[in-house]
Design a protein around this motif. Structure first.
Motif, PDB file in Angstrom:
ATOM      1  N   ILE A 272     -10.800  29.112  10.705  1.00 28.87           N
ATOM      2  CA  ILE A 272     -10.827  30.561  10.476  1.00 28.87           C
ATOM      3  C   ILE A 272      -9.782  31.133  11.415  1.00 28.87           C
ATOM      4  N   LEU A 273      -8.853  31.922  10.875  1.00 24.38           N
ATOM      5  CA  LEU A 273      -7.719  32.428  11.649  1.00 24.38           C
ATOM      6  C   LEU A 273      -7.803  33.942  11.758  1.00 24.38           C
ATOM      7  N   SER A 274      -7.720  34.442  12.985  1.00 23.94           N
ATOM      8  CA  SER A 274      -7.785  35.883  13.208  1.00 23.94           C
ATOM      9  C   SER A 274      -6.657  36.351  14.110  1.00 23.94           C
ATOM     10  N   ALA A 275      -6.172  37.545  13.830  1.00 23.00           N
ATOM     11  CA  ALA A 275      -5.188  38.254  14.642  1.00 23.00           C
ATOM     12  C   ALA A 275      -4.982  39.601  13.955  1.00 23.00           C
ATOM     13  N   ARG A 276      -4.059  40.398  14.478  1.00 24.03           N
ATOM     14  CA  ARG A 276      -3.812  41.710  13.876  1.00 24.03           C
ATOM     15  C   ARG A 276      -2.965  41.633  12.615  1.00 24.03           C
ATOM     16  N   ASP A 277      -2.015  40.693  12.574  1.00 26.42           N
ATOM     17  CA  ASP A 277      -1.022  40.646  11.504  1.00 26.42           C
ATOM     18  C   ASP A 277      -1.531  39.790  10.336  1.00 26.42           C
ATOM     19  N   GLU A 278      -2.055  40.444   9.292  1.00 27.08           N
ATOM     20  CA  GLU A 278      -2.649  39.719   8.169  1.00 27.08           C
ATOM     21  C   GLU A 278      -1.616  38.901   7.410  1.00 27.08           C
ATOM     22  N   ALA A 279      -0.380  39.417   7.296  1.00 23.69           N
ATOM     23  CA  ALA A 279       0.657  38.693   6.564  1.00 23.69           C
ATOM     24  C   ALA A 279       1.012  37.391   7.270  1.00 23.69           C
ATOM     25  N   MET A 280       1.157  37.433   8.581  1.00 23.39           N
ATOM     26  CA  MET A 280       1.465  36.219   9.332  1.00 23.39           C
ATOM     27  C   MET A 280       0.317  35.226   9.247  1.00 23.39           C
TER      28      MET A 280
ATOM     29  N   ALA B 192      -2.092  30.278   7.133  1.00 22.54           N
ATOM     30  CA  ALA B 192      -3.195  29.645   6.405  1.00 22.54           C
ATOM     31  C   ALA B 192      -2.671  28.713   5.325  1.00 22.54           C
ATOM     32  N   GLY B 193      -1.558  29.098   4.707  1.00 28.81           N
ATOM     33  CA  GLY B 193      -0.956  28.233   3.700  1.00 28.81           C
ATOM     34  C   GLY B 193      -0.465  26.915   4.270  1.00 28.81           C
ATOM     35  N   GLU B 194      -0.090  26.919   5.556  1.00 25.10           N
ATOM     36  CA  GLU B 194       0.330  25.690   6.224  1.00 25.10           C
ATOM     37  C   GLU B 194      -0.858  24.857   6.689  1.00 25.10           C
ATOM     38  N   CYS B 195      -2.031  25.474   6.707  1.00 23.09           N
ATOM     39  CA  CYS B 195      -3.206  24.830   7.311  1.00 23.09           C
ATOM     40  C   CYS B 195      -4.283  24.530   6.284  1.00 23.09           C
ATOM     41  N   GLY B 196      -3.867  24.159   5.087  1.00 16.23           N
ATOM     42  CA  GLY B 196      -4.838  23.734   4.088  1.00 16.23           C
ATOM     43  C   GLY B 196      -5.719  24.831   3.565  1.00 16.23           C
ATOM     44  N   GLY B 197      -5.199  26.057   3.506  1.00 17.34           N
ATOM     45  CA  GLY B 197      -5.998  27.147   2.964  1.00 17.34           C
ATOM     46  C   GLY B 197      -7.081  27.621   3.898  1.00 17.34           C
ATOM     47  N   ALA B 198      -6.750  27.768   5.181  1.00 23.63           N
ATOM     48  CA  ALA B 198      -7.706  28.270   6.164  1.00 23.63           C
ATOM     49  C   ALA B 198      -8.173  29.674   5.792  1.00 23.63           C
ATOM     50  N   GLN B 199      -9.362  30.029   6.227  1.00 27.92           N
ATOM     51  CA  GLN B 199      -9.889  31.375   5.999  1.00 27.92           C
ATOM     52  C   GLN B 199      -9.169  32.358   6.903  1.00 27.92           C
ATOM     53  N   VAL B 200      -8.788  33.507   6.361  1.00 30.51           N
ATOM     54  CA  VAL B 200      -8.110  34.558   7.125  1.00 30.51           C
ATOM     55  C   VAL B 200      -9.092  35.697   7.366  1.00 30.51           C
ATOM     56  N   LEU B 201      -9.204  36.096   8.624  1.00 30.02           N
ATOM     57  CA  LEU B 201     -10.158  37.127   9.019  1.00 30.02           C
ATOM     58  C   LEU B 201      -9.461  38.056  10.018  1.00 30.02           C
ATOM     59  N   PRO B 202      -8.689  39.039   9.531  1.00 28.68           N
ATOM     60  CA  PRO B 202      -7.922  39.884  10.445  1.00 28.68           C
ATOM     61  C   PRO B 202      -8.824  40.708  11.365  1.00 28.68           C
ATOM     62  N   LEU B 203      -8.369  40.886  12.602  1.00 24.96           N
ATOM     63  CA  LEU B 203      -9.057  41.753  13.552  1.00 24.96           C
ATOM     64  C   LEU B 203      -8.097  42.103  14.670  1.00 24.96           C
ATOM     65  N   ASP B 204      -8.478  43.120  15.441  1.00 22.52           N
ATOM     66  CA  ASP B 204      -7.686  43.578  16.576  1.00 22.52           C
ATOM     67  C   ASP B 204      -8.630  43.720  17.766  1.00 22.52           C
TER      68      ASP B 204
ATOM     69  N   ILE C 148     -10.059  30.550  15.497  1.00 18.92           N
ATOM     70  CA  ILE C 148      -9.006  30.844  16.469  1.00 18.92           C
ATOM     71  C   ILE C 148      -8.691  32.333  16.408  1.00 18.92           C
ATOM     72  N   ILE C 149      -8.910  33.025  17.508  1.00 21.77           N
ATOM     73  CA  ILE C 149      -8.617  34.458  17.623  1.00 21.77           C
ATOM     74  C   ILE C 149      -7.297  34.594  18.380  1.00 21.77           C
ATOM     75  N   GLY C 150      -6.314  35.191  17.720  1.00 20.38           N
ATOM     76  CA  GLY C 150      -4.970  35.237  18.285  1.00 20.38           C
ATOM     77  C   GLY C 150      -4.102  34.154  17.680  1.00 20.38           C
ATOM     78  N   ALA C 151      -4.316  33.905  16.391  1.00 22.11           N
ATOM     79  CA  ALA C 151      -3.714  32.732  15.738  1.00 22.11           C
ATOM     80  C   ALA C 151      -2.354  32.991  15.114  1.00 22.11           C
ATOM     81  N   SER C 152      -1.863  34.229  15.126  1.00 23.62           N
ATOM     82  CA  SER C 152      -0.687  34.530  14.313  1.00 23.62           C
ATOM     83  C   SER C 152       0.621  34.004  14.875  1.00 23.62           C
ATOM     84  N   ALA C 153       0.679  33.706  16.182  1.00 25.58           N
ATOM     85  CA  ALA C 153       1.944  33.279  16.793  1.00 25.58           C
ATOM     86  C   ALA C 153       1.642  32.490  18.069  1.00 25.58           C
ATOM     87  N   GLY C 154       2.702  31.922  18.656  1.00 25.84           N
ATOM     88  CA  GLY C 154       2.586  31.265  19.953  1.00 25.84           C
ATOM     89  C   GLY C 154       1.621  30.096  19.959  1.00 25.84           C
ATOM     90  N   ILE C 155       0.881  29.975  21.054  1.00 27.68           N
ATOM     91  CA  ILE C 155      -0.052  28.855  21.195  1.00 27.68           C
ATOM     92  C   ILE C 155      -1.119  28.903  20.112  1.00 27.68           C
TER      93      ILE C 155
END
Length: 244
Positions: free
Chosen positions: A33-41, A46-58, A10-17
């Motif tokens: 796999i979760l991507s967005a600009r905000d790595e902290a969010m 990811a902690g809510e989603c069973g330890g999903a992989q975080v892959l920040p990008l813009d 999911i690209i754009g996963a940090s908020a909203g839909i």
């Protein structure tokens, strides 16, 4: 398509839909796999989603998407790539901030084109490439520019991709109506049939299980807009001018 065990990016996963989709897929047993600009969010989500992989990008920085794609190329194929990322600033044409307009085009349109260019090779045969257009791209309305213009282009892009990539890639277009988010908080008008991000995510999952190319919701609103598009242009213009 069932989602248990599926690898979904999911690209754009940090908020909203995007965030609501991540939570919904996680409850179905998907591997995310979760991507967005905000790595902290992303890390918190990811902690809510069973330890999903975080892959920040813009998406405004194409090299960050290229780096993410290169990293994922070294692992097993994906079952779906979903791009929800978008920027929004409501404005009439005469009041457009050129810098913000350029940024919206860079993220909403050019970023989505880069996703469409780079991501299909990551998908297994029959995997889904899911692009987010908008009902705002169906009809030109006062105050929607340039966001609406970028979404009209994404709608058209998805139609082209569906023909170009079939049958190996299952291209889907999601066209939401009004959804409560930090983007729609900027609107200063009554938004008909507005729904929560969680309800929007539920509609997307339901649509991805089916066969329809275009997933649009809430239908009590989107079907009315589709009907509007069938009317003569002169009549449509008279109607939308009243909205201004």
């Amino acid at each position: 398509m069932g989602f248990a065990g599926k690898r979904i990016w999911i690209i754009g996963a940090s908020a909203g839909i995007g965030a609501a989709l991540a939570r919904a897929f996680a409850t179905k047993g998907a591997r995310l796999i979760l991507s967005a600009r905000d790595e902290a969010m992303l890390a918190a989500l990811a902690g809510e989603c069973g330890g999903a992989q975080v892959l920040p990008l813009d998406l405004a920085l194409p090299e960050t998407l290229e780096g993410a794609v290169a990293a994922l190329r070294r692992s097993e194929p994906l079952d779906a790539v979903i791009c929800t990322a978008a920027l929004y600033e409501p404005s009439r044409v005469a009041g457009i901030d050129p810098g913000k307009a350029a940024e919206m085009v860079r993220v909403n349109l050019l970023g989505t084109i880069e996703v469409a260019r780079l991501c299909p090779p990551l998908l297994r045969d029959g995997g889904q490439l899911v692009l987010f257009g908008s009902v705002a791209g169906w009809v030109g309305l006062p105050g929607g520019q340039p966001y609406s213009a970028t979404k009209a282009a994404v709608n058209n892009l998805a139609e082209s991709l569906a023909a170009e990539l079939a049958p190996r890639v299952d291209v889907r277009l999601v066209c939401p109506g009004f959804v409560r988010s930090r983007l729609t908080e900027k609107n200063r008008f009554a938004m008909p049939a507005i729904i929560s991000s969680e309800e929007a995510a539920s509609q997307v999952l339901r649509g991805l299980r089916g066969r329809r190319f275009e997933i649009h919701f809430p239908r009590r609103f989107t079907l009315a807009v589709k009907l509007l598009r069938l009317l003569p242009h002169a009549l449509v213009q008279r109607l939308v001018r009243r909205l201004g």
